[in-house]
Design a protein around this motif. Sequence first.
Motif, PDB file in Angstrom:
ATOM      1  N   LEU A 169       0.822  -1.211   0.000  1.00 61.32           N
ATOM      2  CA  LEU A 169       0.000   0.000   0.000  1.00 61.32           C
ATOM      3  C   LEU A 169       0.858   1.265   0.000  1.00 61.32           C
ATOM      4  O   LEU A 169       0.566   2.232  -0.707  1.00 61.32           O
ATOM      5  CB  LEU A 169      -0.927  -0.002   1.221  1.00 61.32           C
ATOM      6  N   ARG A 170       1.905   1.252   0.771  1.00 58.62           N
ATOM      7  CA  ARG A 170       2.757   2.429   0.903  1.00 58.62           C
ATOM      8  C   ARG A 170       3.642   2.651  -0.323  1.00 58.62           C
ATOM      9  O   ARG A 170       4.162   3.754  -0.529  1.00 58.62           O
ATOM     10  CB  ARG A 170       3.621   2.306   2.153  1.00 58.62           C
ATOM     11  N   ALA A 171       3.796   1.612  -1.162  1.00 60.17           N
ATOM     12  CA  ALA A 171       4.694   1.713  -2.308  1.00 60.17           C
ATOM     13  C   ALA A 171       4.054   2.401  -3.519  1.00 60.17           C
ATOM     14  O   ALA A 171       4.773   2.910  -4.386  1.00 60.17           O
ATOM     15  CB  ALA A 171       5.180   0.322  -2.708  1.00 60.17           C
ATOM     16  N   PHE A 172       2.728   2.429  -3.591  1.00 61.14           N
ATOM     17  CA  PHE A 172       2.049   3.042  -4.739  1.00 61.14           C
ATOM     18  C   PHE A 172       1.979   4.560  -4.583  1.00 61.14           C
ATOM     19  O   PHE A 172       1.898   5.087  -3.471  1.00 61.14           O
ATOM     20  CB  PHE A 172       0.643   2.465  -4.890  1.00 61.14           C
ATOM     21  N   ASP A 173       1.981   5.272  -5.730  1.00 65.12           N
ATOM     22  CA  ASP A 173       1.872   6.735  -5.700  1.00 65.12           C
ATOM     23  C   ASP A 173       0.513   7.172  -5.159  1.00 65.12           C
ATOM     24  O   ASP A 173       0.419   8.166  -4.425  1.00 65.12           O
ATOM     25  CB  ASP A 173       2.057   7.311  -7.117  1.00 65.12           C
ATOM     26  N   ARG A 174      -0.522   6.460  -5.558  1.00 66.49           N
ATOM     27  CA  ARG A 174      -1.876   6.771  -5.114  1.00 66.49           C
ATOM     28  C   ARG A 174      -2.582   5.476  -4.724  1.00 66.49           C
ATOM     29  O   ARG A 174      -2.381   4.434  -5.362  1.00 66.49           O
ATOM     30  CB  ARG A 174      -2.699   7.478  -6.211  1.00 66.49           C
ATOM     31  N   VAL A 175      -3.405   5.563  -3.695  1.00 64.26           N
ATOM     32  CA  VAL A 175      -4.246   4.440  -3.282  1.00 64.26           C
ATOM     33  C   VAL A 175      -5.678   4.947  -3.248  1.00 64.26           C
ATOM     34  O   VAL A 175      -5.983   5.928  -2.557  1.00 64.26           O
ATOM     35  CB  VAL A 175      -3.841   3.894  -1.899  1.00 64.26           C
ATOM     36  N   SER A 176      -6.551   4.302  -3.997  1.00 64.04           N
ATOM     37  CA  SER A 176      -7.953   4.703  -4.024  1.00 64.04           C
ATOM     38  C   SER A 176      -8.825   3.552  -3.577  1.00 64.04           C
ATOM     39  O   SER A 176      -8.443   2.381  -3.682  1.00 64.04           O
ATOM     40  CB  SER A 176      -8.372   5.146  -5.439  1.00 64.04           C
ATOM     41  N   THR A 177     -10.007   3.887  -3.065  1.00 65.07           N
ATOM     42  CA  THR A 177     -10.967   2.846  -2.711  1.00 65.07           C
ATOM     43  C   THR A 177     -12.376   3.426  -2.737  1.00 65.07           C
ATOM     44  O   THR A 177     -12.563   4.610  -3.028  1.00 65.07           O
ATOM     45  CB  THR A 177     -10.627   2.196  -1.355  1.00 65.07           C
ATOM     46  N   ILE A 178     -13.369   2.587  -2.440  1.00 68.29           N
ATOM     47  CA  ILE A 178     -14.735   2.888  -2.863  1.00 68.29           C
ATOM     48  C   ILE A 178     -15.665   3.404  -1.770  1.00 68.29           C
ATOM     49  O   ILE A 178     -16.838   3.653  -2.049  1.00 68.29           O
ATOM     50  CB  ILE A 178     -15.372   1.635  -3.516  1.00 68.29           C
ATOM     51  N   SER A 179     -15.162   3.558  -0.544  1.00 70.74           N
ATOM     52  CA  SER A 179     -16.026   4.074   0.522  1.00 70.74           C
ATOM     53  C   SER A 179     -15.189   4.822   1.544  1.00 70.74           C
ATOM     54  O   SER A 179     -13.971   4.626   1.642  1.00 70.74           O
ATOM     55  CB  SER A 179     -16.805   2.949   1.202  1.00 70.74           C
ATOM     56  N   SER A 180     -15.851   5.647   2.336  1.00 72.34           N
ATOM     57  CA  SER A 180     -15.150   6.402   3.377  1.00 72.34           C
ATOM     58  C   SER A 180     -14.562   5.468   4.424  1.00 72.34           C
ATOM     59  O   SER A 180     -13.448   5.676   4.917  1.00 72.34           O
ATOM     60  CB  SER A 180     -16.103   7.403   4.036  1.00 72.34           C
ATOM     61  N   GLY A 181     -15.287   4.419   4.776  1.00 70.40           N
ATOM     62  CA  GLY A 181     -14.787   3.459   5.757  1.00 70.40           C
ATOM     63  C   GLY A 181     -13.549   2.732   5.264  1.00 70.40           C
ATOM     64  O   GLY A 181     -12.617   2.469   6.033  1.00 70.40           O
ATOM     65  N   MET A 182     -13.521   2.408   3.976  1.00 71.67           N
ATOM     66  CA  MET A 182     -12.362   1.726   3.411  1.00 71.67           C
ATOM     67  C   MET A 182     -11.172   2.675   3.290  1.00 71.67           C
ATOM     68  O   MET A 182     -10.015   2.253   3.398  1.00 71.67           O
ATOM     69  CB  MET A 182     -12.731   1.094   2.068  1.00 71.67           C
ATOM     70  N   LEU A 183     -11.426   3.975   3.087  1.00 67.90           N
ATOM     71  CA  LEU A 183     -10.349   4.962   3.121  1.00 67.90           C
ATOM     72  C   LEU A 183      -9.740   5.047   4.524  1.00 67.90           C
ATOM     73  O   LEU A 183      -8.514   5.100   4.680  1.00 67.90           O
ATOM     74  CB  LEU A 183     -10.871   6.338   2.702  1.00 67.90           C
ATOM     75  N   ASP A 192      -0.325   7.148   3.823  1.00 68.74           N
ATOM     76  CA  ASP A 192      -0.372   8.582   4.073  1.00 68.74           C
ATOM     77  C   ASP A 192      -1.640   9.176   3.474  1.00 68.74           C
ATOM     78  O   ASP A 192      -2.054   8.802   2.377  1.00 68.74           O
ATOM     79  CB  ASP A 192       0.854   9.261   3.460  1.00 68.74           C
ATOM     80  N   LYS A 193      -2.256  10.087   4.192  1.00 66.09           N
ATOM     81  CA  LYS A 193      -3.525  10.678   3.753  1.00 66.09           C
ATOM     82  C   LYS A 193      -3.395  11.350   2.393  1.00 66.09           C
ATOM     83  O   LYS A 193      -4.343  11.375   1.599  1.00 66.09           O
ATOM     84  CB  LYS A 193      -4.018  11.682   4.801  1.00 66.09           C
ATOM     85  N   GLU A 194      -2.213  11.902   2.086  1.00 66.64           N
ATOM     86  CA  GLU A 194      -2.003  12.571   0.804  1.00 66.64           C
ATOM     87  C   GLU A 194      -2.020  11.585  -0.360  1.00 66.64           C
ATOM     88  O   GLU A 194      -2.270  11.984  -1.508  1.00 66.64           O
ATOM     89  CB  GLU A 194      -0.673  13.327   0.820  1.00 66.64           C
ATOM     90  N   GLN A 195      -1.757  10.314  -0.080  1.00 59.70           N
ATOM     91  CA  GLN A 195      -1.790   9.296  -1.132  1.00 59.70           C
ATOM     92  C   GLN A 195      -3.211   8.873  -1.491  1.00 59.70           C
ATOM     93  O   GLN A 195      -3.449   8.351  -2.583  1.00 59.70           O
ATOM     94  CB  GLN A 195      -1.048   8.034  -0.680  1.00 59.70           C
ATOM     95  N   LEU A 196      -4.160   9.070  -0.588  1.00 64.28           N
ATOM     96  CA  LEU A 196      -5.491   8.477  -0.711  1.00 64.28           C
ATOM     97  C   LEU A 196      -6.413   9.276  -1.627  1.00 64.28           C
ATOM     98  O   LEU A 196      -6.387  10.505  -1.630  1.00 64.28           O
ATOM     99  CB  LEU A 196      -6.127   8.338   0.672  1.00 64.28           C
TER     100      LEU A 196
END
Length: 402
Positions: A169-183, A192-196
Amino acid sequence: MKILLYGINYSPELTGIGKYSGEMACWLAAQGHEVRVVTAPPYYPDWKVWQGFSSWRFSKRQEAGVTVIRCPLYVPSRPTAIKRLLHLISFSLSSAFAVLAQLRWKPDLVMLVVPTMFCAPQALALAKLTGAKSVLHIQDYEVDALFGLSIVKGDKLKRFAFAFERAVLRAFDRVSTISSGMLQRAEQKGVDKEQLRFFPNWSETARFHDVPRNAQLLSRLGVDPAKRVLLYSGNIGEKQGLECVIDAAEQLAERTELVFLVVGEGAGKARLLDMCLQRGLSNVIFAPLQPYEDLPSLLASADCHLVIQKRGAADAVLPSKLTNILAVGGNALITADPDTSLGLLCSEYPGIATLVEPESVRALIMGIEAVLAMPVPNVIATRYASEFLDKDHILTRFLAEI
């Protein structure tokens, strides 16, 4: 822009992740981007490679303006814990060749759709070697689901799996997901919050607006159109825990005005059919997955939509079917705890759906009664869908953000 989309599920699968990945790739191509997809032959949700596709050969062809490369994989007819892992690993190994072959193409963006996390090393390697931006899009937290549902057990294995996941997870430039709970869960895992980035599943809302009940469709599925329809549509697997639906049907057997309609395929379907046969239930009807063209009419013909999950799956997986249920103005009965994404949705938008305790037949029956008393269509649901779930709006915003 050159975009590589990488994931085990893709069109023409009609449900779940494959549907959304397919729609995303076609949308990106329609916007003028050069899109390639590395994926597997369609097999979900019935765990059988579809006719016209091979589970043992590579193939490459154009599909709706997208270059689709399909890679071999092992598909167990009866998935167990070990067989599921072999299934995921087999795709990771075969697809690694197809992914690294894109070095000469030099994509600008490499997007891995999870599951499966086993594919992360080659996705990251390609991005690193070509200078592409890397995006990990999480549809399911597969590690959480495997251990939360006790599909896989063992403390040492669990510690290793979560450590591996955290590093990926930490190795990707961006991490996205489909709900607030999953974020929030991604943050808890060390991202990091800036990646999400928030990238919810969507609905083609215009297709589901003002769709009438379809008595002819219900009759074709073996349902008396005069009855009140309690619908479950989608994958029939371990994450759902649909045995409680059969238990509820048994307790409501004397309510002759009600019928349970289960539409879909999956590894757990045979077990549910056996349960109904052994109990002599005539108020449960099973039907195969319906064409996407019929989905709006199917959803509009239900009086109660059953969005069922086991407790261990909450916020590890999010039922994608809910987007279209809301778009059609359906009244949904959701089994989830209040602190999950689905629970928070119901508290933030009162009346959007009915929330009940997971894995409780008593709570399920009480929820059914509450849903059947709600007005149709659900205007709170349709308003939410038009404002937050429109396909073009979501994809345009997400592409700009990454």
